[in-house]
Design a protein around this motif. Structure first.
Motif, PDB file in Angstrom:
ATOM      1  N   ILE A 224       0.876  -1.176   0.000  1.00  0.00           N
ATOM      2  CA  ILE A 224       0.000   0.000   0.000  1.00  0.00           C
ATOM      3  C   ILE A 224       0.909   1.221   0.000  1.00  0.00           C
ATOM      4  CG2 ILE A 224      -1.814   1.247   1.225  1.00  0.00           C
ATOM      5  CD1 ILE A 224      -2.492  -1.443   2.603  1.00  0.00           C
ATOM      6  N   GLY A 225       0.874   2.007  -1.078  1.00  0.00           N
ATOM      7  CA  GLY A 225       1.820   3.111  -1.123  1.00  0.00           C
ATOM      8  C   GLY A 225       1.548   4.144  -2.192  1.00  0.00           C
ATOM      9  N   ASP A 226       2.472   5.101  -2.273  1.00  0.00           N
ATOM     10  CA  ASP A 226       2.454   6.110  -3.328  1.00  0.00           C
ATOM     11  C   ASP A 226       3.748   5.982  -4.124  1.00  0.00           C
ATOM     12  OD1 ASP A 226       4.375   7.152  -1.639  1.00  0.00           O
ATOM     13  OD2 ASP A 226       3.068   8.707  -0.810  1.00  0.00           O
ATOM     14  N   TYR A 227       4.178   7.052  -4.818  1.00  0.00           N
ATOM     15  CA  TYR A 227       5.356   6.973  -5.676  1.00  0.00           C
ATOM     16  C   TYR A 227       6.629   6.632  -4.900  1.00  0.00           C
ATOM     17  CZ  TYR A 227       6.769  11.540  -3.890  1.00  0.00           C
ATOM     18  OH  TYR A 227       7.170  12.560  -3.067  1.00  0.00           O
ATOM     19  N   THR A 228       6.648   6.891  -3.578  1.00  0.00           N
ATOM     20  CA  THR A 228       7.849   6.587  -2.784  1.00  0.00           C
ATOM     21  C   THR A 228       8.062   5.092  -2.616  1.00  0.00           C
ATOM     22  OG1 THR A 228       6.567   6.779  -0.731  1.00  0.00           O
ATOM     23  CG2 THR A 228       7.714   8.754  -1.488  1.00  0.00           C
ATOM     24  N   ALA A 229       7.043   4.286  -2.964  1.00  0.00           N
ATOM     25  CA  ALA A 229       7.171   2.827  -2.829  1.00  0.00           C
ATOM     26  C   ALA A 229       7.862   2.186  -4.023  1.00  0.00           C
ATOM     27  CB  ALA A 229       5.785   2.205  -2.644  1.00  0.00           C
ATOM     28  N   THR A 230       8.119   2.953  -5.082  1.00  0.00           N
ATOM     29  CA  THR A 230       8.681   2.370  -6.308  1.00  0.00           C
ATOM     30  C   THR A 230      10.041   1.734  -6.073  1.00  0.00           C
ATOM     31  OG1 THR A 230       9.552   4.552  -6.902  1.00  0.00           O
ATOM     32  CG2 THR A 230       7.438   3.910  -7.857  1.00  0.00           C
ATOM     33  N   SER A 231      10.882   2.375  -5.268  1.00  0.00           N
ATOM     34  CA  SER A 231      12.208   1.820  -5.001  1.00  0.00           C
ATOM     35  C   SER A 231      12.111   0.454  -4.337  1.00  0.00           C
ATOM     36  CB  SER A 231      13.008   2.784  -4.113  1.00  0.00           C
ATOM     37  OG  SER A 231      14.261   2.227  -3.769  1.00  0.00           O
ATOM     38  N   PHE A 232      11.207   0.334  -3.360  1.00  0.00           N
ATOM     39  CA  PHE A 232      11.017  -0.937  -2.657  1.00  0.00           C
ATOM     40  C   PHE A 232      10.460  -1.998  -3.599  1.00  0.00           C
ATOM     41  CE2 PHE A 232       8.239  -3.716  -0.042  1.00  0.00           C
ATOM     42  CZ  PHE A 232       9.221  -4.263   0.785  1.00  0.00           C
ATOM     43  N   ILE A 233       9.495  -1.617  -4.430  1.00  0.00           N
ATOM     44  CA  ILE A 233       8.895  -2.566  -5.373  1.00  0.00           C
ATOM     45  C   ILE A 233       9.933  -3.059  -6.374  1.00  0.00           C
ATOM     46  CG2 ILE A 233       7.170  -2.817  -7.208  1.00  0.00           C
ATOM     47  CD1 ILE A 233       5.473  -0.731  -5.709  1.00  0.00           C
ATOM     48  N   GLU A 234      10.754  -2.139  -6.866  1.00  0.00           N
ATOM     49  CA  GLU A 234      11.792  -2.516  -7.836  1.00  0.00           C
ATOM     50  C   GLU A 234      12.771  -3.525  -7.240  1.00  0.00           C
ATOM     51  OE1 GLU A 234      12.060  -1.829 -11.004  1.00  0.00           O
ATOM     52  OE2 GLU A 234      10.212  -0.651 -10.977  1.00  0.00           O
ATOM     53  N   LYS A 235      13.100  -3.345  -5.969  1.00  0.00           N
ATOM     54  CA  LYS A 235      14.022  -4.282  -5.324  1.00  0.00           C
ATOM     55  C   LYS A 235      13.390  -5.669  -5.192  1.00  0.00           C
ATOM     56  CE  LYS A 235      16.738  -0.929  -2.710  1.00  0.00           C
ATOM     57  NZ  LYS A 235      17.092  -0.402  -1.375  1.00  0.00           N
TER      58      LYS A 235
ATOM     59  N   ILE B 210      -0.897  -4.299  -5.584  1.00  0.00           N
ATOM     60  CA  ILE B 210      -0.477  -2.991  -5.084  1.00  0.00           C
ATOM     61  C   ILE B 210      -1.715  -2.124  -4.940  1.00  0.00           C
ATOM     62  CG2 ILE B 210       0.867  -0.912  -5.577  1.00  0.00           C
ATOM     63  CD1 ILE B 210       2.722  -2.634  -7.290  1.00  0.00           C
ATOM     64  N   VAL B 211      -1.863  -1.517  -3.783  1.00  0.00           N
ATOM     65  CA  VAL B 211      -2.950  -0.564  -3.561  1.00  0.00           C
ATOM     66  C   VAL B 211      -2.329   0.823  -3.630  1.00  0.00           C
ATOM     67  CG1 VAL B 211      -4.735   0.245  -1.978  1.00  0.00           C
ATOM     68  CG2 VAL B 211      -4.199  -2.204  -2.109  1.00  0.00           C
ATOM     69  N   GLY B 212      -2.576   1.519  -4.738  1.00  0.00           N
ATOM     70  CA  GLY B 212      -1.905   2.797  -4.911  1.00  0.00           C
ATOM     71  C   GLY B 212      -2.585   3.707  -5.908  1.00  0.00           C
ATOM     72  N   ASN B 213      -1.956   4.854  -6.141  1.00  0.00           N
ATOM     73  CA  ASN B 213      -2.527   5.876  -7.013  1.00  0.00           C
ATOM     74  C   ASN B 213      -2.175   5.620  -8.482  1.00  0.00           C
ATOM     75  OD1 ASN B 213       0.187   6.536  -7.098  1.00  0.00           O
ATOM     76  ND2 ASN B 213      -0.036   8.247  -5.658  1.00  0.00           N
ATOM     77  N   ASN B 214      -2.523   6.580  -9.332  1.00  0.00           N
ATOM     78  CA  ASN B 214      -2.310   6.429 -10.770  1.00  0.00           C
ATOM     79  C   ASN B 214      -0.838   6.346 -11.142  1.00  0.00           C
ATOM     80  OD1 ASN B 214      -5.062   6.491 -11.274  1.00  0.00           O
ATOM     81  ND2 ASN B 214      -5.117   8.723 -11.477  1.00  0.00           N
ATOM     82  N   ASP B 215       0.040   6.971 -10.332  1.00  0.00           N
ATOM     83  CA  ASP B 215       1.476   6.922 -10.623  1.00  0.00           C
ATOM     84  C   ASP B 215       1.965   5.476 -10.620  1.00  0.00           C
ATOM     85  OD1 ASP B 215       1.622   9.657 -10.816  1.00  0.00           O
ATOM     86  OD2 ASP B 215       2.109   9.946  -8.701  1.00  0.00           O
ATOM     87  N   LEU B 216       1.555   4.712  -9.614  1.00  0.00           N
ATOM     88  CA  LEU B 216       1.956   3.304  -9.534  1.00  0.00           C
ATOM     89  C   LEU B 216       1.246   2.473 -10.603  1.00  0.00           C
ATOM     90  CD1 LEU B 216       2.041   2.704  -5.662  1.00  0.00           C
ATOM     91  CD2 LEU B 216       3.960   3.104  -7.193  1.00  0.00           C
ATOM     92  N   ALA B 217       0.005   2.832 -10.918  1.00  0.00           N
ATOM     93  CA  ALA B 217      -0.751   2.084 -11.923  1.00  0.00           C
ATOM     94  C   ALA B 217      -0.084   2.185 -13.288  1.00  0.00           C
ATOM     95  CB  ALA B 217      -2.186   2.603 -11.987  1.00  0.00           C
ATOM     96  N   ARG B 218       0.385   3.385 -13.637  1.00  0.00           N
ATOM     97  CA  ARG B 218       1.044   3.577 -14.935  1.00  0.00           C
ATOM     98  C   ARG B 218       2.322   2.746 -15.051  1.00  0.00           C
ATOM     99  NH1 ARG B 218      -0.685   9.014 -14.308  1.00  0.00           N
ATOM    100  NH2 ARG B 218       1.287   9.527 -13.275  1.00  0.00           N
ATOM    101  N   ILE B 219       3.026   2.572 -13.919  1.00  0.00           N
ATOM    102  CA  ILE B 219       4.314   1.873 -13.950  1.00  0.00           C
ATOM    103  C   ILE B 219       4.141   0.364 -13.926  1.00  0.00           C
ATOM    104  CG2 ILE B 219       6.525   1.585 -12.768  1.00  0.00           C
ATOM    105  CD1 ILE B 219       6.120   4.384 -11.580  1.00  0.00           C
ATOM    106  N   TYR B 220       3.208  -0.131 -13.085  1.00  0.00           N
ATOM    107  CA  TYR B 220       3.161  -1.578 -12.809  1.00  0.00           C
ATOM    108  C   TYR B 220       1.888  -2.290 -13.274  1.00  0.00           C
ATOM    109  CZ  TYR B 220       7.068  -0.317  -9.804  1.00  0.00           C
ATOM    110  OH  TYR B 220       8.263   0.155  -9.321  1.00  0.00           O
ATOM    111  N   GLN B 221       0.986  -1.591 -13.964  1.00  0.00           N
ATOM    112  CA  GLN B 221      -0.295  -2.217 -14.300  1.00  0.00           C
ATOM    113  C   GLN B 221      -0.134  -3.450 -15.195  1.00  0.00           C
ATOM    114  OE1 GLN B 221      -2.615   0.738 -16.290  1.00  0.00           O
ATOM    115  NE2 GLN B 221      -1.068   1.182 -17.852  1.00  0.00           N
ATOM    116  N   ASN B 222       0.949  -3.538 -15.968  1.00  0.00           N
ATOM    117  CA  ASN B 222       1.175  -4.698 -16.832  1.00  0.00           C
ATOM    118  C   ASN B 222       1.992  -5.792 -16.147  1.00  0.00           C
ATOM    119  OD1 ASN B 222      -0.178  -3.440 -18.996  1.00  0.00           O
ATOM    120  ND2 ASN B 222       1.691  -2.364 -19.617  1.00  0.00           N
ATOM    121  N   VAL B 223       2.420  -5.534 -14.916  1.00  0.00           N
ATOM    122  CA  VAL B 223       3.269  -6.494 -14.193  1.00  0.00           C
ATOM    123  C   VAL B 223       2.553  -7.053 -12.967  1.00  0.00           C
ATOM    124  CG1 VAL B 223       5.514  -6.854 -13.083  1.00  0.00           C
ATOM    125  CG2 VAL B 223       5.303  -5.213 -14.962  1.00  0.00           C
ATOM    126  N   ILE B 224       1.937  -6.156 -12.195  1.00  0.00           N
ATOM    127  CA  ILE B 224       1.275  -6.524 -10.938  1.00  0.00           C
ATOM    128  C   ILE B 224      -0.102  -5.880 -10.909  1.00  0.00           C
ATOM    129  CG2 ILE B 224       1.487  -6.500  -8.418  1.00  0.00           C
ATOM    130  CD1 ILE B 224       4.482  -5.749  -8.898  1.00  0.00           C
TER     131      ILE B 224
END
Length: 464
Positions: free
Chosen positions: A146-157, A171-185
């Protein structure tokens, strides 16, 4: 059930560490006296009981028996070294106190080296086997983030290091995370009912990572997790300050939470200063042939000066001259103005990956970080430390934003997190944040880990 299982495994591993210590001691006795302790002396049971008790307690204290999914080998080695040094010292006191004169102190150095080697080898074998199992989908843990754009580093790891064994269910998050990971998670909207999600999915952990946290939201999540027995983890930038910089200070009878943004452990800082001096002196003495060889190569390359001296900014703005082996042509500073348009770094720092001013021998020295060797003299003089934020030039500091000035609150170092994490591939602001994170989380263990990674960088010659 998971906690009970982990407890059994941890106790078993702690017992194995005791057995390794017993084996190491008897091997040391054999090397020194030609026989094993338990076969020669009737009262050897005393020393074996002492070893068993000390190693079991220290193993628990340093958490060596715990299997951490993401712990680097350098951190494991550090804990092994500390345990062996502490345990061997206590064993020496026990030999003195129980008057075990037939043993003496001669076997202790052998015992220490053998125990360190066997224990670290055992840890590597265990961790490697578990990592291989996790890569193949076994021993995994299902998590929700559950996060915002600051969670990207943790997710990438988590996505990069499959051997950690974490499977991101959603992932429970905003549109920023959806744009990055919607095709992966699967990315769910922020208003998702996490409590119902935990009821219908197999989840081991919930990880909350947001720049700004609301107390009501955190309370609801912790309650939802505790109801169904799911582990809840939370990260906040505020934790960097609270982790080791917070303490209660009493004004008369009124307790106040006090936060300091620089290391305050006086004893640890003294150990760091003494270690800097001793290690620098040893490096200069042992590497003196390398100093001579590099000096000859530089001199024969273009006949210019061997060393490059540059004014740098140190602890809290103090100015000093930093020394390096010269890796550029003699008129490098004059040519810098002509190359400003080719600067590849953001911010006030000037760096070019294929800088035309660098000499042939200079390119090799930079890739292996050998050009930094003369800075051990700066450490001896007290201007620098072995590990710490790199010292900037005054022109850079004048262009710093206010928050970036805090990196000057700790003595600069020869190597740092930036040095072993990609160097020029890291944006300037990220570099500054890495230095501040180092200051916020500083410990002797962290210095030890960075030092080992620096040696690896030098051996792989991947610096630039």
């Amino acid at each position: 059930m998971l906690k009970e299982k982990e407890k059994v495994v941890n106790n078993f591993l702690a017992f194995v560490e005791v057995v390794i210590a017993w084996l190491s001691f008897n091997m040391a006795m054999f090397f020194c006296f030609g026989h094993f302790s338990f076969l020669k002396y009737k009262d050897s049971i005393i020393i074996h009981l002492i070893i068993g008790l000390v190693w079991f307690i220290l193993g628990k204290y340093f958490r060596l028996a715990q299997l951490h999914r993401s712990r680097p080998y350098s951190a494991i080695l550090f804990n092994c070294v500390v345990l062996v040094l502490t345990g061997t010292s206590l064993l020496g006191l026990a030999i003195l106190g129980f008057e075990l004169d037939y043993i003496g102190f001669n076997p202790l150095p052998y015992f220490g080296f053998i125990n360190l080697f066997l224990m670290f080898a055992f840890k590597i074998a265990i961790y490697s086997s578990f990592k291989r199992a996790r890569v193949h989908g076994r021993n995994t843990r299902s998590i929700i983030i559950i996060g915002d754009y600051t969670a990207t580093s943790f997710i990438e790891k988590l996505l990069k290091y499959k051997e950690w064994g974490y499977k991101i269910v959603s992932i429970v998050g905003n549109n920023d995370l959806a744009r990055i990971y919607q095709n992966v998670i699967p990315v769910l909207p922020p208003d998702t009912d996490v409590a119902k999600l935990l009821e219908h999915k197999t989840i081991d952990e919930v990880v909350f990572i947001k720049e700004r946290m609301h107390v009501d939201e955190v309370e609801q999540l912790t309650h939802a997790c505790s109801e169904v027995g799911v582990i809840f983890r939370m990260y906040s930038p505020f934790f960097n300050m609270l982790k080791s910089k917070a303490h209660i200070h009493h004004y008369n009878t009124m307790p106040l939470l006090t936060i300091s943004n620089t290391p305050t452990d006086y004893l640890a800082m003294k150990v760091k200063a003494i270690s800097d001096f001793v290690i620098s002196l040893l490096v200069i003495i042992l590497a003196s042939p390398v100093f001579v060889l590099i000096s000859i190569l530089i001199k024969f390359t273009d006949g210019g000066s061997v060393f490059f001296k540059q004014r740098r900014v140190g602890l809290r703005g103090r100015r000093f001259d930093a020394f390096k082996f010269r890796t550029m042509v003699a008129n490098a500073e004059e040519l810098k103005q002509e190359l400003m348009d080719e600067n590849e770094m953001e911010g006030p720092v000037f760096k070019i990956k294929n800088d035309p001013r660098i000499t042939k021998i200079g390119r090799f020295l930079r890739k292996t970080s050998l050009d930094e060797l003369p800075q051990f003299f700066n450490v001896l003089m007290g201007d620098m430390s072995i590990v710490g934020p790199r010292p900037p030039v005054p022109e850079e500091v004048q262009k710093y934003e206010r928050w970036q000035l805090r990196r000057l609150s700790m003595k600069p170092g020869i190597t740092c997190t930036w040095q072993v994490s990609g160097r020029n591939d890291i944006p300037f602001d990220e570099w500054m944040k890495m230095d501040l994170e180092y200051i916020d989380n500083w410990s002797l263990k962290l210095d030890f880990v960075i030092f080992l990674k620096t040696i690896r960088t030098m051996l792989l010659a991947d610096g630039h």
